[in-house]
Design an enzyme around this catalytic site. Structure first.
Site, PDB file in Angstrom:
ATOM      1  N   HIS A 168     -15.327  77.416 146.637  1.00 44.72           N
ATOM      2  CA  HIS A 168     -14.975  77.364 145.224  1.00 44.72           C
ATOM      3  C   HIS A 168     -13.731  78.233 145.078  1.00 44.72           C
ATOM      4  O   HIS A 168     -13.750  79.422 145.431  1.00 44.72           O
ATOM      5  CB  HIS A 168     -16.110  77.895 144.359  1.00 44.72           C
ATOM      6  N   ASP A 169     -12.657  77.660 144.579  1.00 45.70           N
ATOM      7  CA  ASP A 169     -11.378  78.377 144.595  1.00 45.70           C
ATOM      8  C   ASP A 169     -11.454  79.737 143.915  1.00 45.70           C
ATOM      9  O   ASP A 169     -10.765  80.687 144.332  1.00 45.70           O
ATOM     10  CB  ASP A 169     -10.242  77.524 144.022  1.00 45.70           C
TER      11      ASP A 169
ATOM     12  N   THR B 273      -5.611  76.456 135.507  1.00 40.58           N
ATOM     13  CA  THR B 273      -6.028  75.354 134.644  1.00 40.58           C
ATOM     14  C   THR B 273      -7.183  75.793 133.755  1.00 40.58           C
ATOM     15  O   THR B 273      -7.210  75.532 132.553  1.00 40.58           O
ATOM     16  CB  THR B 273      -6.443  74.145 135.503  1.00 40.58           C
TER      17      THR B 273
ATOM     18  N   ASN C 135     -16.757  80.775 132.211  1.00 34.50           N
ATOM     19  CA  ASN C 135     -15.693  79.793 132.399  1.00 34.50           C
ATOM     20  C   ASN C 135     -15.054  79.559 131.033  1.00 34.50           C
ATOM     21  O   ASN C 135     -15.692  79.056 130.114  1.00 34.50           O
ATOM     22  CB  ASN C 135     -16.307  78.506 132.944  1.00 34.50           C
TER      23      ASN C 135
ATOM     24  N   GLY D 215      -1.924  81.587 138.684  1.00 33.50           N
ATOM     25  CA  GLY D 215      -0.693  81.217 137.996  1.00 33.50           C
ATOM     26  C   GLY D 215      -0.458  81.968 136.709  1.00 33.50           C
ATOM     27  O   GLY D 215       0.689  82.281 136.360  1.00 33.50           O
TER      28      GLY D 215
END
Length: 502
Positions: free
Chosen positions: A258-259, A281, A318, A428
């Site tokens: 899982h990243d 994202t 999340n 990011g």
């Protein structure tokens, strides 16, 4: 090719160890070569260098009546990237010691006994699982589900997706990184950090919750056996070796597949009381614990207990992420209005604070399509007005994300009885200086931003430790990263540093 890393100090002439990281997100993927140089006591790495061998787009496609991933195209890109990595390593007289794979969570492909895909995998952005939620909860009370799995409720969790399947006889579900590993090696395994995102995993025992499978009428052989980060999945199939130029003996090693699990490995924390935001994202906002929090208060707050490397618990929520911004940019480009992100952020910063906000976590923002108007409509539903100018929409997104981060971290402190001294933003979003400063202001905490490439770094670190190139605990690896990776600090109330162009 691009590179990021801290090089080894002068005078360190030990040969580099080379690892390939396959790192795929919901909008793009890449294959990266990671080099680590031995030095220091205990073999802890003194330098980590990342070099991108191949980048490729990724995204959902409408196919067979739903939103799916084009796995065939995705796997072809992985092979292209591994071939480029093999050629680059060979040209330098290096050998790729292993391959590690990380992707997003939740989604899976169904594979038959012959090893063939039954169809292209559905995307979590498809709405098919919505109707299955009530059916699952009729059989398994949400409180019971949480007491075992500790998983945040999201309508696209694997358990609801599987409940929407019609016929699973003779099929196995392989989560996306495990599916890639299967097509590389021929071995079927499920890596534990990703297994913990399915809703069918026991957060305390660290095993499949087989009673849930039985209650839902799912085969007990639906998932392959579990494998832990650092364990070898297998070696390359002959056809893969021929296609990539890698030796058949090249290992595929399980990492935090899982990243977010890989990204958390590479949080360069030099103290215990840290929180993290893996910003991309999606935003994954939380703390690292040794034991899950399975209380009813935690369930009501919709926190998740996902497995991390070394059996840690990623206690997080999340939350909405930069998907909102990228979708807005895409919509504006389709309308013929293109401005660089740096210009957008500068214009957004010039606007006064205290403007309208949205709930960036709202499921209505999950699907693609006309994001600026959907955001303006959401603001309108609160009785406020959001101008159509892109700068105003961008400021609304970033203010909303920062406010959401602050709420989530305050909840994490309360529910886990854990104080937070510093917040690390990786991924990011760590490059978005306005977002980082707004987060410092909203949380009242010092923010440490970077590294951008945390996921690939964590992937490589786990492989390197499995190979014996480095040793030590997660804390050892993180302390070393803190000394070797460039980061930027933000404190509450400071001026936003200039956003680089490009």
């Amino acid at each position: 090719m691009t590179g990021e890393a801290a090089s080894a100090p002068a005078g360190d002439t030990a040969a580099a160890s080379v690892f390939a990281a396959v790192d795929i997100g919901a909008s793009s993927g890449r294959v990266v070569l990671g080099r680590m140089t031995r030095r220091g006591e205990g073999g802890v790495a003194g330098g980590v260098a990342l070099e991108v061998m191949h980048r490729f787009p990724n995204g959902v496609v409408e196919s067979d009546g739903g939103l799916r991933w084009d796995f065939d195209a995705l796997f072809a890109e992985v092979l292209t990237g591994l071939a480029a990595a093999a050629a680059a390593a060979a040209s330098r007289g290096e050998r790729i010691e292993s391959i590690g794979i990380d992707t997003w969570a939740v989604d899976y492909g169904l594979v038959d006994a012959a090893g063939e895909l039954a169809g292209q995998p559905y995307s979590y952005r498809d709405d098919r699982s919505r109707a299955a939620v009530s059916r699952v909860h009729a059989l398994l009370d949400p409180a019971r589900l949480y007491a075992t799995s500790g998983l945040q409720f999201l309508q696209f969790n694997t358990i609801y997706q599987l409940a929407s399947e019609r016929d699973l006889d003779g099929l196995q579900a392989l989560l996306i990184p495990d599916l890639i590993a299967f097509f590389l090696t021929g071995h079927r395994r499920t890596e534990a950090t990703n297994a913990s995102t399915t809703g069918l995993f026991d957060a305390v025992a660290g095993e499949w919750a087989t009673e849930f499978l039985a209650v839902l009428g799912l085969p007990d052989t639906l998932f392959p056996p579990l494998v832990q980060p650092g364990e070898t999945v297998g070696t390359l199939l002959p056809a893969v070796a021929d296609r990539t130029g890698l030796p058949e003996a090249t290992k595929v090693v399980a990492v935090g597949s899982h990243d977010t699990a890989s990204a958390v490995v590479a949080v360069p924390a030099d103290q215990e009381n840290f929180a993290y935001i893996s910003s991309g994202t999606w935003s994954l906002v939380g703390v690292e614990l040794n034991h899950p929090v399975l209380t009813e208060a935690s369930r009501q707050a919709n926190f998740t207990n996902e497995r991390g490397v070394d059996s840690t618990i990623r206690y997080l929520r999340n939350a909405g992420g930069l998907w909102l911004l990228s979708e807005c940019q895409r919509a504006w480009a389709e309308q013929g209005w293109t401005v660089s992100l740096a210009e957008l952020l500068d214009a957004a910063e010039a606007l006064p604070g205290g403007g309208p906000r949205i709930n960036a976590d709202d499921p209505s923002f999950t699907a693609p399509g006309n994001m600026p108007e959907r955001i303006r409509a959401a603001v309108g539903n609160t009785g406020e007005l959001l101008p159509a100018q892109p700068a105003a929409v961008v400021r609304c997104i970033l203010d909303s994300l920062a406010a959401g981060y602050a709420r989530t971290l305050a909840d994490a402190e309360r529910l886990a009885d854990r104080s937070i001294d510093v917040v690390h933003i990786v991924g990011g979003g760590s490059q978005n200086r306005l977002l980082c400063q707004l987060t410092a202001d909203a949380t009242g905490r010092r923010i440490v931003a970077g590294p951008v490439e945390a996921t690939a770094l964590g992937n490589v670190l786990v492989q390197a430790r499995a190979a014996g190139t480095v040793t030590g605990t997660l804390a050892d690896l993180r302390r070393n990263l803190a000394a070797s990776q460039a980061t930027r600090s933000y404190v509450p109330g400071a001026r936003v540093p200039a956003q680089p162009a490009g």
